[in-house]
Design an enzyme around this catalytic site. Sequence first.
Site, PDB file in Angstrom:
ATOM      1  N   ARG A  45       0.856  -1.189   0.000  1.00 29.81           N
ATOM      2  CA  ARG A  45       0.000   0.000   0.000  1.00 29.81           C
ATOM      3  C   ARG A  45       0.889   1.235   0.000  1.00 29.81           C
ATOM      4  O   ARG A  45       2.103   1.134   0.127  1.00 29.81           O
ATOM      5  CB  ARG A  45      -0.920  -0.008   1.234  1.00 29.81           C
ATOM      6  CG  ARG A  45      -0.128  -0.325   2.493  1.00 29.81           C
ATOM      7  CD  ARG A  45      -0.503   0.402   3.718  1.00 29.81           C
ATOM      8  NE  ARG A  45      -0.461   1.836   3.610  1.00 29.81           N
ATOM      9  CZ  ARG A  45       0.650   2.594   3.718  1.00 29.81           C
ATOM     10  NH1 ARG A  45       1.854   2.059   3.880  1.00 29.81           N
ATOM     11  NH2 ARG A  45       0.587   3.902   3.647  1.00 29.81           N
ATOM     12  N   GLY A  46       0.243   2.408  -0.131  1.00 31.85           N
ATOM     13  CA  GLY A  46       1.013   3.652  -0.240  1.00 31.85           C
ATOM     14  C   GLY A  46       1.263   3.898  -1.724  1.00 31.85           C
ATOM     15  O   GLY A  46       1.679   2.982  -2.460  1.00 31.85           O
ATOM     16  N   ALA A  47       0.998   5.148  -2.162  1.00 33.39           N
ATOM     17  CA  ALA A  47       0.981   5.424  -3.600  1.00 33.39           C
ATOM     18  C   ALA A  47       2.275   5.047  -4.339  1.00 33.39           C
ATOM     19  O   ALA A  47       2.216   4.344  -5.357  1.00 33.39           O
ATOM     20  CB  ALA A  47       0.615   6.897  -3.813  1.00 33.39           C
ATOM     21  N   ARG A  88      -7.082  -0.778  -7.259  1.00 35.83           N
ATOM     22  CA  ARG A  88      -7.546   0.298  -6.356  1.00 35.83           C
ATOM     23  C   ARG A  88      -7.649   1.561  -7.212  1.00 35.83           C
ATOM     24  O   ARG A  88      -6.767   1.811  -8.030  1.00 35.83           O
ATOM     25  CB  ARG A  88      -6.562   0.535  -5.193  1.00 35.83           C
ATOM     26  CG  ARG A  88      -6.518  -0.619  -4.181  1.00 35.83           C
ATOM     27  CD  ARG A  88      -5.637  -0.265  -2.985  1.00 35.83           C
ATOM     28  NE  ARG A  88      -6.309   0.602  -2.024  1.00 35.83           N
ATOM     29  CZ  ARG A  88      -5.668   1.230  -1.028  1.00 35.83           C
ATOM     30  NH1 ARG A  88      -4.350   1.096  -0.870  1.00 35.83           N
ATOM     31  NH2 ARG A  88      -6.327   1.990  -0.183  1.00 35.83           N
ATOM     32  N   GLN A 194      -2.705   2.844   9.865  1.00 36.74           N
ATOM     33  CA  GLN A 194      -1.393   2.898   9.198  1.00 36.74           C
ATOM     34  C   GLN A 194      -0.404   3.777   9.972  1.00 36.74           C
ATOM     35  O   GLN A 194       0.796   3.550   9.921  1.00 36.74           O
ATOM     36  CB  GLN A 194      -1.538   3.439   7.759  1.00 36.74           C
ATOM     37  CG  GLN A 194      -2.213   2.492   6.790  1.00 36.74           C
ATOM     38  CD  GLN A 194      -3.705   2.745   6.688  1.00 36.74           C
ATOM     39  OE1 GLN A 194      -4.340   3.174   7.654  1.00 36.74           O
ATOM     40  NE2 GLN A 194      -4.279   2.481   5.526  1.00 36.74           N
ATOM     41  N   ASP A 235      -1.913  10.518  -2.648  1.00 35.13           N
ATOM     42  CA  ASP A 235      -2.214   9.435  -3.594  1.00 35.13           C
ATOM     43  C   ASP A 235      -2.413   9.946  -5.007  1.00 35.13           C
ATOM     44  O   ASP A 235      -2.290   9.202  -5.970  1.00 35.13           O
ATOM     45  CB  ASP A 235      -3.458   8.685  -3.134  1.00 35.13           C
ATOM     46  CG  ASP A 235      -3.112   7.869  -1.907  1.00 35.13           C
ATOM     47  OD1 ASP A 235      -3.137   8.433  -0.801  1.00 35.13           O
ATOM     48  OD2 ASP A 235      -2.741   6.692  -2.079  1.00 35.13           O
ATOM     49  N   LYS A 245      -5.009  10.025   2.432  1.00 35.47           N
ATOM     50  CA  LYS A 245      -5.772   9.256   3.424  1.00 35.47           C
ATOM     51  C   LYS A 245      -6.826  10.119   4.109  1.00 35.47           C
ATOM     52  O   LYS A 245      -6.556  11.265   4.481  1.00 35.47           O
ATOM     53  CB  LYS A 245      -4.792   8.683   4.453  1.00 35.47           C
ATOM     54  CG  LYS A 245      -5.401   7.847   5.550  1.00 35.47           C
ATOM     55  CD  LYS A 245      -6.249   6.705   5.044  1.00 35.47           C
ATOM     56  CE  LYS A 245      -5.496   5.789   4.104  1.00 35.47           C
ATOM     57  NZ  LYS A 245      -6.377   4.839   3.383  1.00 35.47           N
TER      58      LYS A 245
HETATM   59  O1  MRU Z   1      -4.851   3.156   1.930  1.00 34.43           O
HETATM   60  P1  MRU Z   1      -3.371   3.380   1.908  1.00 34.43           P
HETATM   61  O2  MRU Z   1      -2.695   2.898   3.141  1.00 34.43           O
HETATM   62  O3  MRU Z   1      -2.736   2.866   0.638  1.00 34.43           O
HETATM   63  O4  MRU Z   1      -3.230   4.957   1.887  1.00 34.43           O
HETATM   64  C1  MRU Z   1      -1.954   5.526   1.788  1.00 34.43           C
HETATM   65  C2  MRU Z   1      -1.927   6.995   1.918  1.00 34.43           C
HETATM   66  O5  MRU Z   1      -2.940   7.644   1.974  1.00 34.43           O
HETATM   67  C3  MRU Z   1      -0.589   7.651   1.893  1.00 34.43           C
HETATM   68  O6  MRU Z   1      -0.595   8.818   2.661  1.00 34.43           O
HETATM   69  C4  MRU Z   1      -0.233   8.021   0.435  1.00 34.43           C
HETATM   70  O7  MRU Z   1      -0.328   6.889  -0.382  1.00 34.43           O
HETATM   71  C5  MRU Z   1       1.114   8.616   0.306  1.00 34.43           C
HETATM   72  S1  MRU Z   1       2.385   7.435   0.588  1.00 34.43           S
HETATM   73  C6  MRU Z   1       3.876   8.160   0.267  1.00 34.43           C
END
Ligand code: MRU
Length: 344
Positions: A45-47, A88, A194, A235, A245
């Site tokens: 997870r995480g962009a 996603r 998270q 994201d 998020k």
């Molecule tokens: O649902 P997630 O855990 O994938 O959400 C992640 C986030 O919202 C992060 O803040 C975003 O992807 C930036 S990560 C460098």
Amino acid sequence: MTISWDEETKSILLIDQTSLPTSCRMIRCRTVNRLITAIRRLEVRGAPALGIAGAYGVALAAFSIKLTSFPRYTHRVKNAGFAIGNARPTAVNLSWGVHRVLTKAEDLATSIEEYRRIALMEAQTVAEEDSAACHALGDYGAALLPDTGTILTHCNAGALACREWGTALGIVRSAVASGKNISVIACETRPLLQGARLTAWELKRDGIPVTVIPDSAAAHLMRKDKIDCIIVGADRITRDTVFNKVGTYMHALCAKSHDLPFYVAVPSSTFDSIHAGSEIEIEERERDEVARFSGRITVPDGVPVINPAFDATPLSLVSALVTEKGIISPASDWMQNGKIHRII
Ligand code: MRU
């Protein structure tokens, strides 16, 4: 490393982020379907990490699809790429990573063997560029921080959300490496935690002071002068909006009220020059993420739940965007002729 390619078995290795902080175990994705499951379950997870997953996912499809006709082969890889890219909807990096590798392989390859080689090479480049971007934006962002200070962050925009180092936490790491005395307040980030599980875990491992708070305590701490600035990842950044998020918008509004800088740290792969905020789908996740906690029912049966994974913050609330190309301020001026501009 959060995500990598295993050349021997032609598979993707990931840290299983759902098992942290109690255990740190690896998952091996040998098929595209397993990768899609890992993305949907938030094992990865995480962009930026999703961008790399998308890129390696095309390489995985290229190696695992066994056909002899080149046109049928490329068609199947492309379909697999679309399925990964749609796993996603909100983080633009996922479809960006898929698209980048598909385009490169389709433009250059004239045989299956060549397609596989080019797809993997491009995926490795995407992964390496992510590391370089995080270190570069970390250095730019570190210069914005005071010599001693407390940063509030939301969710996890750290090494676990990227290949390594991180975006928001990359800035913290770079600042600490340059001798600054920085501590972090991590919002727990309901409902999947998270911030509590991942941000706290990775900062503790690095010896960077971190304290976890309930999301709802952020405004109180800003009012009490306990926060010097807010840094989050994103994201997707459209022409007018930051998607991150859920809870990010609330922090941005509070920061404005308390006259605190609100920074968004992102690699270029997070920018979407085509869309405006209103056009973007915000992922809605399952009821049980909110209606159950620690195996117990916490919302009475029959009571509806709304569980958006992200929210939309107008760029007008963002003090600056921190990218690997430099700092962009005002944030709303990031795009000109479809390109990132206004670098300080
Ligand atoms: O649902 P997630 O855990 O994938 O959400 C992640 C986030 O919202 C992060 O803040 C975003 O992807 C930036 S990560 C460098």
